[in-house]
Design a protein around this motif. Sequence first.
Motif: not given
Length: 131
Positions: A100, A76, A96-97
């Motif tokens: 990814a 991440i 973003q989590i």
Amino acid sequence: MSGFQTFDKLLEVVASGTTVTTTATSAAVQIEGLNKGYHVFHANLNISALVGTHDASNYYTIQILGSVDNSTFFKIGEEIIETSTGKRTIAFNNEQIAQAVGDGAEYFKITTTKVGTTATGITFGAYFTKG
């Protein structure tokens, strides 16, 4: 709730004063609800000592990893520790989590990796916060 952590306090992932000489991975922490709403999270790093020669070719990376199932982890965020001690922050958000790792990620850990030969140790602690 079984095993879930919340952000009503600091969530320590790597105990302060931990020394790594090669590669090490923290135990995963399970955190509920990171994919609900929009939030910014921080992996707060306190680098207290560097051993050996640290430079652009010899350093440590500290990565935040996330997983949906606590078995397959994806990166991440990352910080490269080349030449100085002190406090560092890796900021990340639930978008973003999701990009990814995927929706529903709730397991998180930190991996420290040695790069090169002359950087021989790093001492630090790490904890997650929200905000």
